[in-house]
Scaffold this active site. Structure first.
Site, PDB file in Angstrom:
ATOM      1  N   HIS A   1      -7.459  -4.012  -0.821  1.00  0.00           N
ATOM      2  CA  HIS A   1      -7.557  -2.629  -0.336  1.00  0.00           C
ATOM      3  C   HIS A   1      -8.544  -1.775  -1.120  1.00  0.00           C
ATOM      4  O   HIS A   1      -8.736  -0.603  -0.807  1.00  0.00           O
ATOM      5  CB  HIS A   1      -6.187  -1.951  -0.350  1.00  0.00           C
ATOM      6  CG  HIS A   1      -5.666  -1.678  -1.737  1.00  0.00           C
ATOM      7  ND1 HIS A   1      -5.099  -2.650  -2.509  1.00  0.00           N
ATOM      8  CD2 HIS A   1      -5.639  -0.540  -2.479  1.00  0.00           C
ATOM      9  CE1 HIS A   1      -4.728  -2.127  -3.673  1.00  0.00           C
ATOM     10  NE2 HIS A   1      -5.051  -0.841  -3.680  1.00  0.00           N
TER      11      HIS A   1
HETATM   12  N1  UDP Z   1       3.281  -4.396  -2.440  1.00  0.00           N
HETATM   13  C1  UDP Z   1       4.276  -4.376  -1.450  1.00  0.00           C
HETATM   14  N2  UDP Z   1       3.956  -4.796  -0.193  1.00  0.00           N
HETATM   15  C2  UDP Z   1       2.725  -5.259   0.145  1.00  0.00           C
HETATM   16  C3  UDP Z   1       1.720  -5.283  -0.869  1.00  0.00           C
HETATM   17  C4  UDP Z   1       2.027  -4.828  -2.149  1.00  0.00           C
HETATM   18  O1  UDP Z   1       5.412  -3.997  -1.718  1.00  0.00           O
HETATM   19  O2  UDP Z   1       2.509  -5.636   1.309  1.00  0.00           O
HETATM   20  C5  UDP Z   1       3.618  -3.893  -3.787  1.00  0.00           C
HETATM   21  C6  UDP Z   1       3.386  -4.868  -4.910  1.00  0.00           C
HETATM   22  O3  UDP Z   1       4.561  -5.608  -5.188  1.00  0.00           O
HETATM   23  C7  UDP Z   1       3.021  -3.970  -6.077  1.00  0.00           C
HETATM   24  C8  UDP Z   1       2.434  -2.741  -5.436  1.00  0.00           C
HETATM   25  O4  UDP Z   1       2.759  -2.811  -4.061  1.00  0.00           O
HETATM   26  O5  UDP Z   1       4.185  -3.607  -6.793  1.00  0.00           O
HETATM   27  C9  UDP Z   1       0.936  -2.726  -5.637  1.00  0.00           C
HETATM   28  O6  UDP Z   1       0.418  -1.705  -4.887  1.00  0.00           O
HETATM   29  P1  UDP Z   1      -1.117  -1.622  -4.487  1.00  0.00           P
HETATM   30  O7  UDP Z   1      -1.723  -2.966  -4.520  1.00  0.00           O
HETATM   31  O8  UDP Z   1      -1.151  -0.848  -3.205  1.00  0.00           O
HETATM   32  O9  UDP Z   1      -1.710  -0.646  -5.579  1.00  0.00           O
HETATM   33  P2  UDP Z   1      -2.423  -0.871  -6.980  1.00  0.00           P
HETATM   34  O10 UDP Z   1      -1.447  -1.593  -7.855  1.00  0.00           O
HETATM   35  O11 UDP Z   1      -3.684  -1.617  -6.730  1.00  0.00           O
HETATM   36  O12 UDP Z   1      -2.674   0.512  -7.466  1.00  0.00           O
END
Ligand code: UDP
Length: 370
Positions: free
Chosen positions: A208
């Site tokens: 993303h």
């Molecule tokens: N996650 C979720 N469902 C999904 C994809 C990710 O629950 O389909 C959770 C994952 O377990 C993690 C968090 O979302 O805890 C990560 O979020 P994201 O990748 O959106 O954000 P980032 O960590 O890159 O800021």
């Protein structure tokens, strides 16, 4: 009774907020914790399902910020939070991670001279092309109390001149959330289709980041990588809304839809996603939190980014950083998987169930509660 405001806007924020909220409720009866949801992630799959999974109450303050781009979102969120802060007297503002709600909450608190605590402070990718990096730097520099999740955070803040008195190594609260909810995600019932994919130990993909999905060339490359894996693996790809809209616009979604070995899903609930990851042969991602969760679960992970603000996942965890244009990606990944098989599993300091306990101890000190 002391009043503190916990601010969250996105999926990973909700996951970081939940253990702290619940710990305050059980361990700090003198503290009334209020929750502000800024509305950055708002639909059922990106928000409501997390509040259900994490047993969070309805937010005390619900902003429905719909910004166009980072600056507009931060600006509108700042105004919204400022209004809440002006109408309610808080003793502490707590912000999490590196999103727009984080920096807006920190500015609103600091400008009203309310102490600000940043949970997951000190992380640095040293890449200002990432909006999150700018959010991290600003938030840390205007916060009063910096809660650190991994050793690099301490080093980074030392380099930037922070006094030791502001910096607290507390561990990784996202891992506490994973541990506290294990009994639910481990046993959750899955749809027949997802069960079929999970039983084959699939490759799980999440993408993303703007640098991957907003650029037509890297988006095409991401699709090629997924199709390449689908030649010899089943692949599950829960699609983030930003990625879905980029794939639709560029007519690439159909190429993934046509492939029977790729299961495309809406963003999954926290519990279903963790169950899926815990059964994956490999995770390919550009997420921040997923690098940590895979490291903790000992699942091989490849992060298609130029850098990571979470270097412990590469040093002690299972994460390999990779350029999305790497032409030898399959052989490099196979080597990584083989190296991990030979290596003894390593644990990461303070990634445990006591992170929120350590944070609450600091909060009590700050608020002079014995
Ligand atoms: N996650 C979720 N469902 C999904 C994809 C990710 O629950 O389909 C959770 C994952 O377990 C993690 C968090 O979302 O805890 C990560 O979020 P994201 O990748 O959106 O954000 P980032 O960590 O890159 O800021």
């Amino acid at each position: 009774m002391k009043k503190i405001l916990l601010i969250a806007g996105t999926r990973p924020n909700f996951i970081k907020l939940a253990p702290l909220y619940h710990r305050i409720r059980t361990d700090a009866p003198d503290i009334n914790a209020f929750i502000c949801h800024t509305g950055q992630h708002f639909d059922f799959n990106m928000s409501d399902i997390f509040w259900q999974n994490l047993e969070l109450p309805s937010p005390d303050f619900q902003l429905n910020i719909k910004g166009i781009g980072v600056v507009d979102t931060i600006g509108k969120t700042l105004l919204g939070i400022n209004e809440i802060i002006c109408q309610n007297k808080f003793d502490l503002v707590v912000v999490f991670g590196d999103v727009n709600a984080t920096v807006a909450g920190a500015i609103a608190g600091a400008q009203s001279r309310i102490p600000v605590m940043h949970v997951e402070a000190g992380l640095r990718s040293y890449d200002r092309d990432m909006p999150e990096e700018i959010n991290r730097v600003i938030t840390d520099h205007i916060s009063d109390f910096l809660m650190i999740s991994e050793p690099s955070g301490i080093k980074n803040l030392k380099k930037e001149g922070f006094p030791d008195s502001k910096v607290f190594m507390v561990g990784n609260i996202m891992i506490e959330c994973l541990l506290r909810t294990k009994k639910y995600w481990d046993t959750i019932e899955l749809s027949k289709e997802l069960r079929f994919f999970i039983d084959s130990n699939p490759v799980v993909a999440t993408f993303h980041r703007p640098e991957n999905v907003d650029n037509p060339k890297t988006l095409q490359r991401m699709v090629d990588i997924l199709l390449n894996f689908a030649a010899d693996h089943l692949v599950v790809f829960p699609i983030h809304p930003r990625t879905k809209s980029a794939l639709e616009k560029s007519h690439l979604l159909v190429r993934l839809q046509e492939n029977a070995k790729i299961l495309l899903t809406e963003p999954l609930s926290y519990f279903v996603f963790l169950k899926l990851v815990s059964h994956a042969a490999l995770v390919i991602t550009d997420s921040g939190g997923v690098q940590e969760e895979t490291s903790f679960l000992n699942i091989p992970c490849v992060t298609f980014r130029r850098n990571t603000e979470r270097p412990v996942t590469v040093e002690l965890g299972t994460n390999l950083m990779m350029d999305i244009n790497d032409q030898n990606f399959r052989s490099d990944i196979t080597r990584h998987e083989n190296d991990l098989k030979k290596r003894k599993r390593m644990s990461i300091p303070l990634w445990d169930e006591q992170v929120s306990h350590r944070i609450v101890l600091q909060i009590k000190k700050i608020l002079s509660i014995s």
